[in-house]
Motif scaffolding. Structure first.
Motif, mmCIF file in Angstrom:
data_model
loop_
_atom_site.group_PDB
_atom_site.id
_atom_site.type_symbol
_atom_site.label_atom_id
_atom_site.label_comp_id
_atom_site.label_asym_id
_atom_site.label_seq_id
_atom_site.Cartn_x
_atom_site.Cartn_y
_atom_site.Cartn_z
ATOM 1 N N HIS A 115 9.650 -1.580 -33.150
ATOM 2 C CA HIS A 115 11.018 -1.546 -33.685
ATOM 3 C C HIS A 115 11.773 -2.818 -33.302
ATOM 4 O O HIS A 115 12.635 -3.291 -34.052
ATOM 5 C CB HIS A 115 11.736 -0.316 -33.137
ATOM 6 C CG HIS A 115 13.102 -0.105 -33.716
ATOM 7 N ND1 HIS A 115 13.320 0.446 -34.960
ATOM 8 C CD2 HIS A 115 14.333 -0.400 -33.221
ATOM 9 C CE1 HIS A 115 14.606 0.505 -35.202
ATOM 10 N NE2 HIS A 115 15.255 0.002 -34.169
ATOM 11 N N TYR A 116 11.447 -3.385 -32.151
ATOM 12 C CA TYR A 116 12.184 -4.545 -31.633
ATOM 13 C C TYR A 116 11.466 -5.864 -31.895
ATOM 14 O O TYR A 116 12.098 -6.908 -31.985
ATOM 15 C CB TYR A 116 12.408 -4.369 -30.128
ATOM 16 C CG TYR A 116 13.161 -3.104 -29.804
ATOM 17 C CD1 TYR A 116 14.549 -3.048 -29.919
ATOM 18 C CD2 TYR A 116 12.483 -1.946 -29.438
ATOM 19 C CE1 TYR A 116 15.239 -1.872 -29.650
ATOM 20 C CE2 TYR A 116 13.169 -0.770 -29.167
ATOM 21 C CZ TYR A 116 14.545 -0.742 -29.278
ATOM 22 O OH TYR A 116 15.231 0.407 -29.026
ATOM 23 N N PHE A 117 10.144 -5.811 -32.011
ATOM 24 C CA PHE A 117 9.386 -7.051 -32.114
ATOM 25 C C PHE A 117 9.112 -7.478 -33.560
ATOM 26 O O PHE A 117 8.760 -8.631 -33.796
ATOM 27 C CB PHE A 117 8.047 -6.915 -31.396
ATOM 28 C CG PHE A 117 8.162 -6.899 -29.896
ATOM 29 C CD1 PHE A 117 8.837 -7.894 -29.221
ATOM 30 C CD2 PHE A 117 7.595 -5.885 -29.156
ATOM 31 C CE1 PHE A 117 8.940 -7.892 -27.850
ATOM 32 C CE2 PHE A 117 7.691 -5.859 -27.779
ATOM 33 C CZ PHE A 117 8.364 -6.867 -27.119
ATOM 34 N N ILE A 118 9.215 -6.565 -34.524
ATOM 35 C CA ILE A 118 8.895 -6.898 -35.915
ATOM 36 C C ILE A 118 10.193 -7.097 -36.695
ATOM 37 O O ILE A 118 11.071 -6.228 -36.698
ATOM 38 C CB ILE A 118 8.032 -5.798 -36.560
ATOM 39 C CG1 ILE A 118 6.650 -5.768 -35.897
ATOM 40 C CG2 ILE A 118 7.895 -6.028 -38.062
ATOM 41 C CD1 ILE A 118 5.736 -4.696 -36.425
ATOM 42 N N SER A 119 10.306 -8.232 -37.372
ATOM 43 C CA SER A 119 11.524 -8.547 -38.131
ATOM 44 C C SER A 119 11.464 -8.027 -39.555
ATOM 45 O O SER A 119 12.458 -7.538 -40.096
ATOM 46 C CB SER A 119 11.753 -10.059 -38.147
ATOM 47 O OG SER A 119 10.635 -10.737 -38.715
ATOM 48 N N ASP A 120 10.290 -8.142 -40.200
ATOM 49 C CA ASP A 120 10.145 -7.714 -41.591
ATOM 50 C C ASP A 120 8.665 -7.644 -41.926
ATOM 51 O O ASP A 120 7.809 -8.010 -41.109
ATOM 52 C CB ASP A 120 10.880 -8.666 -42.549
ATOM 53 C CG ASP A 120 10.334 -10.092 -42.486
ATOM 54 O OD1 ASP A 120 9.463 -10.374 -41.630
ATOM 55 O OD2 ASP A 120 10.780 -10.946 -43.279
ATOM 56 N N LEU A 121 8.370 -7.151 -43.117
ATOM 57 C CA LEU A 121 7.002 -7.143 -43.635
ATOM 58 C C LEU A 121 6.970 -7.829 -44.986
ATOM 59 O O LEU A 121 7.960 -7.822 -45.722
ATOM 60 C CB LEU A 121 6.489 -5.705 -43.853
ATOM 61 C CG LEU A 121 6.385 -4.720 -42.714
ATOM 62 C CD1 LEU A 121 5.787 -3.425 -43.250
ATOM 63 C CD2 LEU A 121 5.537 -5.260 -41.589
ATOM 64 N N PHE A 145 3.400 -9.137 -41.012
ATOM 65 C CA PHE A 145 4.642 -8.772 -40.340
ATOM 66 C C PHE A 145 5.190 -9.964 -39.561
ATOM 67 O O PHE A 145 4.453 -10.727 -38.947
ATOM 68 C CB PHE A 145 4.492 -7.543 -39.436
ATOM 69 C CG PHE A 145 3.437 -7.619 -38.366
ATOM 70 C CD1 PHE A 145 3.695 -8.228 -37.139
ATOM 71 C CD2 PHE A 145 2.190 -7.031 -38.565
ATOM 72 C CE1 PHE A 145 2.734 -8.265 -36.146
ATOM 73 C CE2 PHE A 145 1.218 -7.069 -37.574
ATOM 74 C CZ PHE A 145 1.494 -7.695 -36.363
ATOM 75 N N GLY A 146 6.509 -10.128 -39.664
ATOM 76 C CA GLY A 146 7.188 -11.203 -38.970
ATOM 77 C C GLY A 146 7.384 -10.853 -37.506
ATOM 78 O O GLY A 146 7.701 -9.715 -37.159
ATOM 79 N N VAL A 147 7.198 -11.834 -36.645
ATOM 80 C CA VAL A 147 7.281 -11.627 -35.198
ATOM 81 C C VAL A 147 8.585 -12.214 -34.688
ATOM 82 O O VAL A 147 8.921 -13.368 -34.970
ATOM 83 C CB VAL A 147 6.089 -12.295 -34.485
ATOM 84 C CG1 VAL A 147 6.220 -12.165 -32.972
ATOM 85 C CG2 VAL A 147 4.784 -11.670 -34.964
ATOM 86 N N THR A 148 9.307 -11.421 -33.935
ATOM 87 C CA THR A 148 10.553 -11.900 -33.341
ATOM 88 C C THR A 148 10.639 -11.355 -31.934
ATOM 89 O O THR A 148 9.884 -10.470 -31.533
ATOM 90 C CB THR A 148 11.764 -11.462 -34.180
ATOM 91 O OG1 THR A 148 12.939 -12.083 -33.671
ATOM 92 C CG2 THR A 148 11.955 -9.950 -34.117
ATOM 93 N N SER A 149 11.569 -11.883 -31.155
ATOM 94 C CA SER A 149 11.802 -11.353 -29.816
ATOM 95 C C SER A 149 12.933 -10.344 -29.878
ATOM 96 O O SER A 149 13.834 -10.461 -30.709
ATOM 97 C CB SER A 149 12.156 -12.475 -28.838
ATOM 98 O OG SER A 149 13.279 -13.200 -29.299
ATOM 99 N N PRO A 150 12.909 -9.322 -29.023
ATOM 100 C CA PRO A 150 13.955 -8.291 -29.069
ATOM 101 C C PRO A 150 15.258 -8.805 -28.500
ATOM 102 O O PRO A 150 15.287 -9.815 -27.802
ATOM 103 C CB PRO A 150 13.371 -7.184 -28.187
ATOM 104 C CG PRO A 150 12.539 -7.933 -27.187
ATOM 105 C CD PRO A 150 11.950 -9.099 -27.944
ATOM 106 N N PRO A 151 16.376 -8.130 -28.790
ATOM 107 C CA PRO A 151 17.638 -8.502 -28.161
ATOM 108 C C PRO A 151 17.511 -8.424 -26.649
ATOM 109 O O PRO A 151 16.853 -7.543 -26.106
ATOM 110 C CB PRO A 151 18.627 -7.446 -28.694
ATOM 111 C CG PRO A 151 17.996 -6.911 -29.928
ATOM 112 C CD PRO A 151 16.519 -6.982 -29.704
ATOM 113 N N ASP A 152 18.146 -9.361 -25.957
ATOM 114 C CA ASP A 152 17.995 -9.405 -24.515
ATOM 115 C C ASP A 152 18.642 -8.223 -23.818
ATOM 116 O O ASP A 152 18.345 -7.937 -22.663
ATOM 117 C CB ASP A 152 18.580 -10.712 -23.967
ATOM 118 C CG ASP A 152 17.661 -11.889 -24.254
ATOM 119 O OD1 ASP A 152 16.531 -11.887 -23.761
ATOM 120 O OD2 ASP A 152 18.086 -12.795 -24.985
ATOM 121 N N ASN A 153 19.558 -7.528 -24.503
ATOM 122 C CA ASN A 153 20.168 -6.371 -23.864
ATOM 123 C C ASN A 153 19.314 -5.117 -24.007
ATOM 124 O O ASN A 153 19.713 -4.030 -23.610
ATOM 125 C CB ASN A 153 21.566 -6.109 -24.429
ATOM 126 C CG ASN A 153 21.524 -5.691 -25.889
ATOM 127 O OD1 ASN A 153 20.494 -5.828 -26.551
ATOM 128 N ND2 ASN A 153 22.636 -5.180 -26.394
#
Length: 704
Positions: A115-121, A145-153
């Protein structure tokens, strides 16, 4: 028998794609259009609003592979979680689609790392090359799938192990084969420090048992990495290709297929930062000319592709705005094989009703034609673009960093640029912007930041306060609180720092103890110049700004690649107090020297002209518009900017935000920027074009 859509949805993707067919027919054969209709009829229109087409340039084939982007709404449909829109029962019976449904369900679950690491498909459907355009069986996609980093909070530490531990087993329904997993992990662990994963893919529709890894980074790191992970091709040949292609594009993405070994075939993608802005400043024409000269694209194909891009209003499917554009090219290299080439282009749309102040009923065919041919008033068109560009809540968003997209800072900036534009739609828009900003009260000191996640900073706060002054809210409780908080940002040299102290920002980016923050917490001319626009600081910062002017008349920015930004801001502030100052004369002289004979400022990334830098240079020249030579330059710059406006009212992305290392006191000497990066050391553009467009709009308003 082709699947017929059910009563659960009114329109299919086939209906959505109808407005694009006249623009596809010069490129693809009728059989390919039939196949596109067949595949797209399986999916509801609501599943996606962004489409992509993959076209083979060499060896040429008049067919396209079709893809669409899946974001939150499409995710719910694929996961079977949308109560109103569902796929056919055929999907739930097919093993591949069962896994995709499970994967999307996990992606939608906030308790899952996906839920936090994938940006889109992106789901991609291969065309058939055997002439069979029938679709008797449910289409099987490749999935990226696009890879992103999760929000730091979120409290979630970021590494890539979730890909092989959770994402791929969820997608495949089984753990990765041991040998493949071992090789994949080795490739991830050997990634160069400034290289990141852009996408991870699995081609269900093909027989190759491999994971596609798309990497973004500097070629100087990516090429040695190929040998380090065991790729056996001819590195010198790839280096020659990359060096040749790099001169035509803004960045490189490397595509690898990883199985028990690295497959010999690799993809070299050439990308532009302004993906959906058609043939801007001749960039696409130059790139296609290069491919044509290498025998990788036919001239007639090049001409047809350049005509594909455009903008149109379509009075069907609830009235929509369609934007068509070229996206990127790919060279496919395998040692001992002929070089192949592909181009990726696409379209995106949104409801016309999202344009504030104009209902679908008020847009006539004449309006649409006017927009298509670019006859609309440039100021009105730019305002329309900016109002349309807001997200569903009303924020302007732009710039992608590890913290996500900026909304607070960007909304403050764009709102400030819009506030004095004489358009009846503007007062409501900027009032909405202020109300949104005013509602963000989670910081005890009342400041604003990049977005809601990082600590508040002086630059974001300064731009929001400029908006407050412009709309008469400067005496509000929130504005007064934020103004008082800015006092702690003034340093002993008189300048304003971005971050008041290092503790909060150090914790936010998880910096190690040995990293210093003298750079981020020191005085910054660009931030000081923005704060000096506020009446409370105008005289306080005069000495600091005068002392930091360079011998050539310019000022250097800390957070920006373009000195025109800070030079114009600083000069305007000094001119407000001392209009006849030599500082202004010297700055304007520097600005005149920055212009080329055609009236634009050329930059390393926009050699054919940067609208952002040119617009700020125009604001600088206006300070001496009584001078005859400057008057002539203003007219030339204004005409150039007007000529660069896109059919949708925007100007191409050219605002270059740099994120220095925290301890870097002089980032203007740093030369190892990571394009498209998300952390310190990165160079980032306003990919949504709202920052650039707002800047040009305000400059033109002042000059016209």
């Amino acid at each position: 028998m082709v699947y017929q859509r059910t009563h659960t949805w009114l329109y299919s993707l086939k209906d959505s794609l109808q407005p694009l067919k006249p623009h596809l027919t010069p490129l693809v054969c009728p059989e390919a259009i039939e196949q596109l209709d067949s595949v797209s009829s399986y999916f509801p229109d609501a599943i996606a609003s962004t489409y992509g087409f993959e076209y083979r340039l060499q060896p040429s084939a008049p067919v396209v592979d079709f893809a669409f982007q899946v974001t939150e709404t499409g995710r719910e449909i694929l996961a079977g979680l949308n109560p109103h829109t569902r796929l056919s029962e055929e999907f739930s019976k097919h093993p591949v689609w069962q896994q995709i449904q499970k994967f999307c369900g996990e992606w939608a679950d906030p308790s899952s790392l996906l839920h936090y690491f994938i940006s889109d498909l992106w789901l991609e459907f291969d065309s058939k090359l055997d002439g069979d355009t029938s679709t008797n069986n449910i289409p099987i996609p490749g999935l990226f799938f696009g890879v992103t980093s999760p929000p730091d909070n979120s409290g979630i530490s970021f590494n890539y192990s979730w890909i092989w531990e959770q994402a791929m087993p969820s997608l495949l329904g089984t753990p990765l084969p041991p040998a493949l997993e071992k090789k994949f992990i080795d490739c991830i662990k050997r990634l160069p420090p400034r290289t990141s994963i852009f996408q991870v893919g699995m081609m269900f529709s093909r027989t190759v048992e491999a994971i596609r890894l798309c990497l973004v980074g500097s070629p100087s790191e990516l090429l040695p990495y190929l040998k380090e992970i065991g790729w056996t091709g001819q590195l010198a040949e790839v280096e020659k290709l990359v060096n040749s292609l790099s001169g035509c594009v803004d960045g490189i993405i490397l595509d690898l297929d990883i199985g028990e070994q690295i497959y010999p075939r690799i993809g070299i993608e050439g990308i532009f930062l302004t993906r959906y802005q058609a043939c801007v400043n001749g960039q696409w024409e130059s790139l296609l000319d290069y491919l044509t000269s290498q025998g990788l694209c036919a001239k007639e194909t090049k001409d047809a592709l350049l005509k594909y891009s455009g903008y149109s209003l379509v009075k069907c499917l609830r009235d929509r705005i369609y934007v068509r554009g070229l996206n990127h090219i790919k060279l496919i290299y395998q040692s001992g094989q002929p070089l192949a080439s592909k181009i990726y282009f696409g379209a995106m749309h949104q409801p016309l009703s999202k344009i504030p102040g104009r209902s679908a009923e008020t847009v006539s065919t004449e309006d649409a034609t006017k927009q298509e041919r670019g006859d609309a008033d440039p100021i009105e068109s730019a305002v329309t673009f900016l109002l349309t560009a807001r997200n569903s809540e009303g924020w302007w968003i732009d710039f992608q960093l590890a913290a996500g997209l900026s909304d607070e800072w960007v909304t403050g900036y764009v709102g400030t640029m819009l506030a004095n534009i004489p358009d009846t739609r503007v007062p409501k828009a900027v009032s909405t912007a202020w109300n949104l900003l005013n509602s963000r009260r989670h910081r005890a000191n009342g400041k604003w930041g990049y977005n809601r996640l990082p600590p508040g900073d002086a630059d974001s706060t300064g731009w929001v306060l400029q908006l407050a002054y412009a709309i008469g809210e400067s005496n509000s409780e929130r504005a007064r609180q934020a103004m008082q908080s800015l006092a702690a940002h003034q340093r002993s040299d008189g300048g304003i720092c971005t971050y008041e102290s290092e503790e909060s920002i150090r914790a936010f980016i998880h910096a190690s103890p040995e990293i210093g923050f003298a750079g981020w917490c020191g005085s910054h001319t660009c931030v000081s110049a923005a704060i000096a626009a506020l009446p409370e600081y105008r005289f306080q910062l005069q000495d600091y700004l005068r002392s930091t002017q360079q011998n050539d008349g310019s000022w250097l920015a800390y957070w920006w690649q373009d000195p025109e930004y800070v030079t114009a801001l600083a000069a305007e502030v000094i001119a407000a107090c001392y209009p006849n100052s030599d500082c202004i004369t010297n700055a304007v002289a520097w600005g005149m020297n920055r212009l080329n004979s055609q009236g634009f400022v050329a930059t390393s990334d926009r050699p054919s002209g940067s609208p952002f830098a040119t617009a700020w240079c125009l604001r600088l020249l206006i300070l001496r518009r009584q001078d005859t030579a400057v008057q002539a330059a203003i007219a030339k710059v204004t005409n150039w900017l007007l000529a660069q406006q896109q059919p949708n009212g925007s100007w191409i992305s050219s605002a270059r935000l740099q994120v220095p290392l925290p301890d870097d006191l002089n980032p203007n000497k740093f030369n190892q920027w990571i394009y498209h990066g998300t952390i310190q050391g990165s160079l980032v553009f306003d990919k949504h074009c709202v920052f650039t467009t707002a800047t040009v709009l305000q400059a033109l308003h002042r000059s016209l």
